[in-house]
Write a protein that holds these residues in place. Structure first.
Motif, PDB file in Angstrom:
ATOM      1  N   LEU A  98       0.813  -1.220   0.000  1.00 24.30           N
ATOM      2  CA  LEU A  98       0.000   0.000   0.000  1.00 24.30           C
ATOM      3  C   LEU A  98       0.849   1.275   0.000  1.00 24.30           C
ATOM      4  CD1 LEU A  98      -2.484  -1.157   2.760  1.00 24.30           C
ATOM      5  CD2 LEU A  98      -3.060  -0.841   0.355  1.00 24.30           C
ATOM      6  N   TYR A  99       2.112   1.120   0.334  1.00 21.41           N
ATOM      7  CA  TYR A  99       2.991   2.280   0.438  1.00 21.41           C
ATOM      8  C   TYR A  99       4.157   2.084  -0.517  1.00 21.41           C
ATOM      9  CZ  TYR A  99       6.529   5.385   2.430  1.00 21.41           C
ATOM     10  OH  TYR A  99       7.518   6.336   2.605  1.00 21.41           O
ATOM     11  N   ASP A 100       4.388   3.064  -1.405  1.00 17.20           N
ATOM     12  CA  ASP A 100       5.489   2.864  -2.349  1.00 17.20           C
ATOM     13  C   ASP A 100       6.570   3.930  -2.214  1.00 17.20           C
ATOM     14  OD1 ASP A 100       4.110   4.947  -3.371  1.00 17.20           O
ATOM     15  OD2 ASP A 100       3.619   4.020  -5.297  1.00 17.20           O
ATOM     16  N   GLY A 101       6.737   4.422  -0.986  1.00 14.39           N
ATOM     17  CA  GLY A 101       7.788   5.405  -0.749  1.00 14.39           C
ATOM     18  C   GLY A 101       9.017   4.774  -0.115  1.00 14.39           C
ATOM     19  N   LYS A 102       9.860   5.640   0.420  1.00 11.50           N
ATOM     20  CA  LYS A 102      11.103   5.187   1.035  1.00 11.50           C
ATOM     21  C   LYS A 102      10.911   5.010   2.542  1.00 11.50           C
ATOM     22  CE  LYS A 102      12.865   8.982  -0.686  1.00 11.50           C
ATOM     23  NZ  LYS A 102      13.693  10.060  -1.255  1.00 11.50           N
ATOM     24  N   ASP A 139       9.556  15.287  -0.039  1.00 10.02           N
ATOM     25  CA  ASP A 139       8.610  16.366   0.226  1.00 10.02           C
ATOM     26  C   ASP A 139       7.731  16.059   1.438  1.00 10.02           C
ATOM     27  OD1 ASP A 139       6.715  14.579  -0.964  1.00 10.02           O
ATOM     28  OD2 ASP A 139       7.320  15.367  -2.927  1.00 10.02           O
ATOM     29  N   GLU A 140       7.598  14.779   1.779  1.00  8.66           N
ATOM     30  CA  GLU A 140       6.789  14.451   2.957  1.00  8.66           C
ATOM     31  C   GLU A 140       7.505  13.440   3.839  1.00  8.66           C
ATOM     32  OE1 GLU A 140       2.706  13.345   2.180  1.00  8.66           O
ATOM     33  OE2 GLU A 140       2.471  12.472   4.186  1.00  8.66           O
ATOM     34  N   LEU A 141       7.503  13.731   5.129  1.00 13.84           N
ATOM     35  CA  LEU A 141       8.094  12.834   6.108  1.00 13.84           C
ATOM     36  C   LEU A 141       6.949  12.220   6.919  1.00 13.84           C
ATOM     37  CD1 LEU A 141      11.048  12.191   6.979  1.00 13.84           C
ATOM     38  CD2 LEU A 141      10.687  13.765   8.850  1.00 13.84           C
ATOM     39  N   ILE A 142       6.855  10.897   6.878  1.00 13.12           N
ATOM     40  CA  ILE A 142       5.738  10.224   7.549  1.00 13.12           C
ATOM     41  C   ILE A 142       6.240   9.505   8.803  1.00 13.12           C
ATOM     42  CG2 ILE A 142       3.907   8.487   7.280  1.00 13.12           C
ATOM     43  CD1 ILE A 142       4.356   8.900   4.158  1.00 13.12           C
ATOM     44  N   PHE A 143       5.630   9.802   9.928  1.00 14.71           N
ATOM     45  CA  PHE A 143       5.987   9.076  11.144  1.00 14.71           C
ATOM     46  C   PHE A 143       5.161   7.806  11.203  1.00 14.71           C
ATOM     47  CE2 PHE A 143       7.288  13.409  12.291  1.00 14.71           C
ATOM     48  CZ  PHE A 143       8.571  13.152  12.740  1.00 14.71           C
ATOM     49  N   GLY A 144       5.803   6.677  10.978  1.00 12.23           N
ATOM     50  CA  GLY A 144       5.116   5.386  11.028  1.00 12.23           C
ATOM     51  C   GLY A 144       5.501   4.646  12.286  1.00 12.23           C
ATOM     52  N   LEU A 145       5.248   5.293  13.417  1.00  7.55           N
ATOM     53  CA  LEU A 145       5.658   4.696  14.693  1.00  7.55           C
ATOM     54  C   LEU A 145       4.457   4.086  15.401  1.00  7.55           C
ATOM     55  CD1 LEU A 145       7.972   7.613  15.903  1.00  7.55           C
ATOM     56  CD2 LEU A 145       8.664   5.523  14.723  1.00  7.55           C
ATOM     57  N   GLY A 175      -2.573   7.632  10.588  1.00  7.95           N
ATOM     58  CA  GLY A 175      -3.869   7.901  11.207  1.00  7.95           C
ATOM     59  C   GLY A 175      -4.156   6.986  12.375  1.00  7.95           C
ATOM     60  N   ARG A 176      -5.083   7.421  13.178  1.00 16.64           N
ATOM     61  CA  ARG A 176      -5.327   6.686  14.407  1.00 16.64           C
ATOM     62  C   ARG A 176      -6.255   5.491  14.244  1.00 16.64           C
ATOM     63  NH1 ARG A 176      -0.692   7.810  16.135  1.00 16.64           N
ATOM     64  NH2 ARG A 176      -0.368   9.928  16.781  1.00 16.64           N
ATOM     65  N   GLY A 177      -6.201   4.836  13.095  1.00 16.06           N
ATOM     66  CA  GLY A 177      -6.859   3.548  12.973  1.00 16.06           C
ATOM     67  C   GLY A 177      -6.143   2.576  13.890  1.00 16.06           C
ATOM     68  N   LEU A 178      -4.903   2.981  14.222  1.00 14.49           N
ATOM     69  CA  LEU A 178      -4.120   2.170  15.149  1.00 14.49           C
ATOM     70  C   LEU A 178      -4.527   2.581  16.561  1.00 14.49           C
ATOM     71  CD1 LEU A 178      -0.687   2.941  13.469  1.00 14.49           C
ATOM     72  CD2 LEU A 178      -1.909   0.788  13.279  1.00 14.49           C
ATOM     73  N   SER A 179      -4.804   1.617  17.408  1.00 12.51           N
ATOM     74  CA  SER A 179      -5.207   1.998  18.763  1.00 12.51           C
ATOM     75  C   SER A 179      -3.984   2.067  19.668  1.00 12.51           C
ATOM     76  CB  SER A 179      -6.226   1.010  19.307  1.00 12.51           C
ATOM     77  OG  SER A 179      -5.734  -0.290  19.159  1.00 12.51           O
ATOM     78  N   THR A 180      -4.166   2.653  20.836  1.00 13.13           N
ATOM     79  CA  THR A 180      -3.064   2.830  21.774  1.00 13.13           C
ATOM     80  C   THR A 180      -2.427   1.487  22.110  1.00 13.13           C
ATOM     81  OG1 THR A 180      -4.285   4.656  22.676  1.00 13.13           O
ATOM     82  CG2 THR A 180      -2.445   3.870  23.988  1.00 13.13           C
ATOM     83  N   GLY A 181      -1.115   1.491  22.116  1.00 15.07           N
ATOM     84  CA  GLY A 181      -0.398   0.263  22.442  1.00 15.07           C
ATOM     85  C   GLY A 181      -0.240  -0.657  21.244  1.00 15.07           C
ATOM     86  N   GLU A 190      -5.824  -4.205   6.585  1.00 14.97           N
ATOM     87  CA  GLU A 190      -6.938  -3.247   6.633  1.00 14.97           C
ATOM     88  C   GLU A 190      -6.609  -2.075   7.551  1.00 14.97           C
ATOM     89  OE1 GLU A 190      -9.854  -2.654   4.973  1.00 14.97           O
ATOM     90  OE2 GLU A 190      -8.808  -4.083   3.702  1.00 14.97           O
ATOM     91  N   THR A 191      -6.055  -2.385   8.722  1.00 16.69           N
ATOM     92  CA  THR A 191      -5.720  -1.339   9.689  1.00 16.69           C
ATOM     93  C   THR A 191      -4.647  -0.418   9.112  1.00 16.69           C
ATOM     94  OG1 THR A 191      -6.150  -2.958  11.411  1.00 16.69           O
ATOM     95  CG2 THR A 191      -5.036  -0.945  12.098  1.00 16.69           C
ATOM     96  N   LEU A 192      -3.652  -1.015   8.473  1.00 16.92           N
ATOM     97  CA  LEU A 192      -2.569  -0.211   7.905  1.00 16.92           C
ATOM     98  C   LEU A 192      -3.067   0.647   6.747  1.00 16.92           C
ATOM     99  CD1 LEU A 192       0.404  -2.723   7.981  1.00 16.92           C
ATOM    100  CD2 LEU A 192       0.180  -0.623   9.307  1.00 16.92           C
ATOM    101  N   LYS A 193      -3.999   0.091   5.975  1.00 22.12           N
ATOM    102  CA  LYS A 193      -4.569   0.816   4.849  1.00 22.12           C
ATOM    103  C   LYS A 193      -5.274   2.077   5.365  1.00 22.12           C
ATOM    104  CE  LYS A 193      -7.431  -0.109   0.796  1.00 22.12           C
ATOM    105  NZ  LYS A 193      -8.237  -1.122   0.127  1.00 22.12           N
ATOM    106  N   TYR A 194      -6.048   1.895   6.429  1.00 18.70           N
ATOM    107  CA  TYR A 194      -6.760   3.023   7.027  1.00 18.70           C
ATOM    108  C   TYR A 194      -5.758   4.027   7.605  1.00 18.70           C
ATOM    109  CZ  TYR A 194      -9.722   5.794   9.994  1.00 18.70           C
ATOM    110  OH  TYR A 194     -10.336   6.863  10.573  1.00 18.70           O
ATOM    111  N   ALA A 195      -4.760   3.504   8.297  1.00 21.33           N
ATOM    112  CA  ALA A 195      -3.770   4.376   8.951  1.00 21.33           C
ATOM    113  C   ALA A 195      -3.004   5.204   7.913  1.00 21.33           C
ATOM    114  CB  ALA A 195      -2.817   3.535   9.786  1.00 21.33           C
ATOM    115  N   LEU A 196      -2.692   4.585   6.784  1.00 22.39           N
ATOM    116  CA  LEU A 196      -1.975   5.310   5.729  1.00 22.39           C
ATOM    117  C   LEU A 196      -2.869   6.342   5.054  1.00 22.39           C
ATOM    118  CD1 LEU A 196       0.099   2.510   4.006  1.00 22.39           C
ATOM    119  CD2 LEU A 196       1.012   4.746   4.631  1.00 22.39           C
ATOM    120  N   GLY A 197      -4.099   5.912   4.759  1.00 25.57           N
ATOM    121  CA  GLY A 197      -5.043   6.782   4.057  1.00 25.57           C
ATOM    122  C   GLY A 197      -5.474   7.967   4.900  1.00 25.57           C
ATOM    123  N   SER A 198      -5.487   7.788   6.205  1.00 24.29           N
ATOM    124  CA  SER A 198      -6.001   8.863   7.078  1.00 24.29           C
ATOM    125  C   SER A 198      -4.874   9.543   7.812  1.00 24.29           C
ATOM    126  CB  SER A 198      -6.997   8.274   8.082  1.00 24.29           C
ATOM    127  OG  SER A 198      -6.312   7.372   8.931  1.00 24.29           O
TER     128      SER A 198
END
Ligand SMILES: [Zn+2]
Length: 203
Positions: A98-102, A139-145, A175-181, A190-198
């Motif tokens: 779903l992600y084609d960046g670096k 041009d965009e820095l994404i925090f995927g933590l 995006g916060r499709g990811l819940s705490t913890g 599905e969760t990652l798709k939502y998190a990336l899209g949002s």
């Protein structure tokens, strides 16, 4: 110190392994036959020779003649750079397609306590961004933590450091499709798709 204690001490340095678990590993090995022990020793000594650390994203990958890994080579022209904590997170996101960046593997978090050791490769990250900025390939820095207090502390520290130096960069957070913890490593497609899209932009 006897051999059991010495080996247990080495296992205790593994992430998330305490004293009791370390000793369980030692006793587990004592019950195994010599064939297993031999194979384990061979694999451990081969790992450094057969695995490279990419000098762009800092992930580990099977050695070849190039200094960059196949993902970095493939997505060299992308303007998106995602910061992840560890190799397992990168692999999980990458395999969704779903992600084609670096990527950049931070290797750990910035310690929120001065006394704690920080494992994050901050200098390498800053050097990587500088290099991409010079080449006009970011041009965009994404925090995927993952979502935890340490991850949040790390994200805020990195954001203020990098934003100050490169105010034109767009910053975003999954995006916060990811819940705490939530561990990114275990998130489903599905969760990652939502998190990336949002993903939430901030500047
Ligand atoms: Zn790489």
């Amino acid at each position: 110190m006897n051999s059991i204690d010495k080996l247990a001490e080495l296992f205790q340095q593994f992430p998330g392994i305490g004293k009791r678990q370390a000793r369980r590993f030692v006793y587990f090995l004592l019950h195994k036959d010599n064939g297993y022990i031999g194979q384990l020793l061979n694999e451990i000594s081969a790992i450094k020779q057969q695995i490279n650390q990419c000098q762009s994203c800092f992930r580990f990958y099977p050695k070849d003649t190039k200094i960059e890994c196949p993902i970095c080579i493939q997505h060299k022209e992308s303007g998106h750079l995602m910061i992840v904590e560890k190799d397992a997170d990168l692999e999980n996101i990458h395999k969704t397609g779903l992600y084609d960046g670096k990527y950049f593997v931070l290797g750990g978090f910035i310690a929120s306590h001065e006394k704690k050791r920080s494992y994050a490769s901050v200098d390498q990250l800053l050097a990587r961004i500088e290099c991409d900025v010079q080449a006009k390939k970011i041009d965009e820095l994404i925090f995927g933590l993952s979502i935890s207090p340490e991850a949040e502390h790390t994200r805020l520290r990195l954001y203020s450091m990098i934003h100050e130096k490169y105010p034109d960069l767009v910053f975003s957070t999954l995006g916060r499709g990811l819940s705490t913890g939530t561990e990114l490593e275990y998130s489903d497609t599905e969760t990652l798709k939502y998190a990336l899209g949002s993903r939430i932009k901030q500047n």
